[in-house]
Design a protein around this motif. Structure first.
Motif, PDB file in Angstrom:
ATOM      1  N   GLY A 129       0.806  -1.222   0.000  1.00 29.47           N
ATOM      2  CA  GLY A 129       0.000   0.000   0.000  1.00 29.47           C
ATOM      3  C   GLY A 129       0.836   1.267   0.000  1.00 29.47           C
ATOM      4  O   GLY A 129       0.309   2.369  -0.070  1.00 29.47           O
ATOM      5  N   SER A 163       6.528  11.343  -5.300  1.00 29.92           N
ATOM      6  CA  SER A 163       5.374  11.062  -6.137  1.00 29.92           C
ATOM      7  C   SER A 163       4.221  11.922  -5.658  1.00 29.92           C
ATOM      8  O   SER A 163       3.925  11.989  -4.472  1.00 29.92           O
ATOM      9  CB  SER A 163       5.050   9.576  -6.021  1.00 29.92           C
ATOM     10  N   GLN A 186      -2.178  -5.419 -11.937  1.00 30.54           N
ATOM     11  CA  GLN A 186      -2.077  -3.949 -11.813  1.00 30.54           C
ATOM     12  C   GLN A 186      -0.847  -3.446 -12.577  1.00 30.54           C
ATOM     13  O   GLN A 186      -0.925  -2.469 -13.331  1.00 30.54           O
ATOM     14  CB  GLN A 186      -1.953  -3.607 -10.324  1.00 30.54           C
ATOM     15  N   LYS A 242       2.789   9.800  -2.358  1.00 26.29           N
ATOM     16  CA  LYS A 242       1.573  10.454  -1.825  1.00 26.29           C
ATOM     17  C   LYS A 242       1.851  11.810  -1.177  1.00 26.29           C
ATOM     18  O   LYS A 242       1.186  12.188  -0.214  1.00 26.29           O
ATOM     19  CB  LYS A 242       0.851   9.517  -0.849  1.00 26.29           C
ATOM     20  N   GLY A 261       2.680   2.270  -2.289  1.00 28.07           N
ATOM     21  CA  GLY A 261       2.699   2.869  -3.623  1.00 28.07           C
ATOM     22  C   GLY A 261       3.803   2.289  -4.485  1.00 28.07           C
ATOM     23  O   GLY A 261       4.196   2.886  -5.489  1.00 28.07           O
ATOM     24  N   LYS A 262       4.280   1.098  -4.111  1.00 28.05           N
ATOM     25  CA  LYS A 262       5.398   0.458  -4.810  1.00 28.05           C
ATOM     26  C   LYS A 262       5.095   0.155  -6.272  1.00 28.05           C
ATOM     27  O   LYS A 262       5.865   0.509  -7.149  1.00 28.05           O
ATOM     28  CB  LYS A 262       5.697  -0.874  -4.112  1.00 28.05           C
ATOM     29  N   THR A 263       3.959  -0.512  -6.488  1.00 26.57           N
ATOM     30  CA  THR A 263       3.639  -0.944  -7.854  1.00 26.57           C
ATOM     31  C   THR A 263       3.450   0.271  -8.770  1.00 26.57           C
ATOM     32  O   THR A 263       3.995   0.299  -9.878  1.00 26.57           O
ATOM     33  CB  THR A 263       2.378  -1.841  -7.836  1.00 26.57           C
ATOM     34  N   THR A 264       2.734   1.262  -8.284  1.00 28.98           N
ATOM     35  CA  THR A 264       2.562   2.456  -9.123  1.00 28.98           C
ATOM     36  C   THR A 264       3.894   3.187  -9.293  1.00 28.98           C
ATOM     37  O   THR A 264       4.181   3.701 -10.376  1.00 28.98           O
ATOM     38  CB  THR A 264       1.490   3.423  -8.565  1.00 28.98           C
ATOM     39  N   ASP A 311       1.072  14.392  -2.456  1.00 31.02           N
ATOM     40  CA  ASP A 311      -0.072  15.234  -2.797  1.00 31.02           C
ATOM     41  C   ASP A 311      -1.160  15.138  -1.723  1.00 31.02           C
ATOM     42  O   ASP A 311      -2.117  15.889  -1.751  1.00 31.02           O
ATOM     43  CB  ASP A 311      -0.643  14.812  -4.164  1.00 31.02           C
ATOM     44  N   GLY A 337       0.961  12.018  -7.085  1.00 34.23           N
ATOM     45  CA  GLY A 337      -0.350  11.678  -7.621  1.00 34.23           C
ATOM     46  C   GLY A 337      -0.342  10.273  -8.176  1.00 34.23           C
ATOM     47  O   GLY A 337       0.662   9.567  -8.085  1.00 34.23           O
ATOM     48  N   GLU A 338      -1.479   9.878  -8.747  1.00 32.55           N
ATOM     49  CA  GLU A 338      -1.601   8.496  -9.199  1.00 32.55           C
ATOM     50  C   GLU A 338      -1.208   8.312 -10.661  1.00 32.55           C
ATOM     51  O   GLU A 338      -1.026   7.204 -11.128  1.00 32.55           O
ATOM     52  CB  GLU A 338      -3.031   8.017  -8.967  1.00 32.55           C
TER      53      GLU A 338
END
Ligand code: GDP
Length: 295
Positions: free
Chosen positions: A111, A273, A147, A248, A113-116, A250, A275-276
């Motif tokens: 959660g 980072s 994902q 995150k 944000g590793k994959t993104t 943002d 944003g998504e």
């Protein structure tokens, strides 16, 4: 992010500016306010203690107190110290010149944000003329590979999934895949858990041994607050890493974790980072962040 901290610090500086000449007592009051503001922003207390002590020492000099613009000097000192806390200079991603493919491994909690972040990094490197390959080595979370495949398709970067079961095998095979398809960088996404757990650590170490990454980046969720200190320290001891991707930023968290991580681990924040979207990863500039916080 940092809104409340910014407001509190600006308030303190406004009060100092209103005073003209400053006494030692004025500096002490200002330092107390800065300490409270940082603690309320959830910055680690040891980090706050050292930060305020060094600001105070630099402010309580005749050079500052007897200057024509003492308040301005105090602001400059706090800005310099904040920049130093965040790492002083930009810390580039170091790629090995004599190794193809280069391997970048991402670690962190589930959660975070590793994959993104893996996809964002691939997008950034692709934009710099590289030909990255994403390796889906988070084989514990069933949706993670899907994902990553979706994100890879979106940004036009191939994703290697292997058998989707044995993370170490997928990581090793991804290197051969990259050689076969002339990809010059492999970005390895690994599994996380909600909390530190032995199996996760062992798997990360096994992947590290199998692919010998040129860079290991830890993805840290900026919303976490100072709890993140234990997490990053454990990752630093067990897997070790070269730098941080702060995700995150943002969000509207108080920012304490983001401000503590460099001082606690000694590892630089390399990217942030915001944003998504795939293009929301930026190289981190400590001076710009410090200026933004001080307003
Ligand atoms: P992983 O479990 O560490 O791989 O985490 P994911 O990459 O799946 O990210 C978890 C959630 O955070 C997802 O919903 C992402 O879209 C979201 N996310 C990741 N990075 C950012 C960011 O910088 N800003 C915002 N707002 N959301 C993010």
């Amino acid at each position: 992010m940092f809104n409340s901290l910014s407001e509190r610090l600006q308030d303190t500086f406004d009060k100092l500016r209103g005073k003209g000449k400053l006494t030692e007592a004025d500096i002490n009051v200002a330092m107390r306010e800065i300490r409270m503001a940082l603690l309320e922003a959830d910055v680690n207390f040891r980090v706050v203690k050292d930060f305020v002590a060094s600001c105070k020492e630099k402010c309580l000099t005749a050079e500052v107190l007897d200057s024509l613009t003492p308040a301005q000097n105090v602001v400059r000192i706090v800005l310099d110290q904040l920049t130093e806390l965040l790492g002083t200079t930009e810390s580039k991603l170091v790629l090995a010149q004599n190794r193809t493919p280069n391997v970048i491994m991402l670690v962190g909690l589930q959660g975070s944000g590793k994959t993104t972040a893996a996809a964002k990094l691939a997008y950034l490197l692709k934009g710099q003329g590289h030909s990255p390959l994403l390796a889906a080595c988070d084989t514990h979370r069933p949706a993670a590979a899907d994902q990553l495949a979706t994100l890879g398709a979106e940004i036009g970067v191939p994703v290697y999934r292997g058998d989707g079961k044995d993370a170490v095998k997928v990581a090793s095979e991804s290197i051969h895949e990259a050689v076969d398809h002339l990809n010059d960088i492999v970005i390895v996404d690994t599994a996380g858990r909600l909390q530190i757990d032995e199996e996760m650590m062992q798997e990360a170490v096994a992947i590290k041994q199998a692919v010998r990454p040129d860079q290991i980046l830890m993805v840290v969720d900026a919303m976490t607050g100072q709890d993140i200190v234990n997490v990053v320290q454990t990752f630093a001891e067990r897997v070790d890493f070269d730098g941080v991707i702060m995700s995150k930023l943002d969000g509207d968290a108080r920012g304490g974790g983001a401000l503590s991580v460099r001082a606690v681990t000694g590892k630089p924040i390399k990217f942030v980072s915001m944003g998504e979207k795939p293009d929301s990863l930026e190289v981190f500039h400590p001076d710009r962040m410090a200026k933004r916080i001080l307003g």
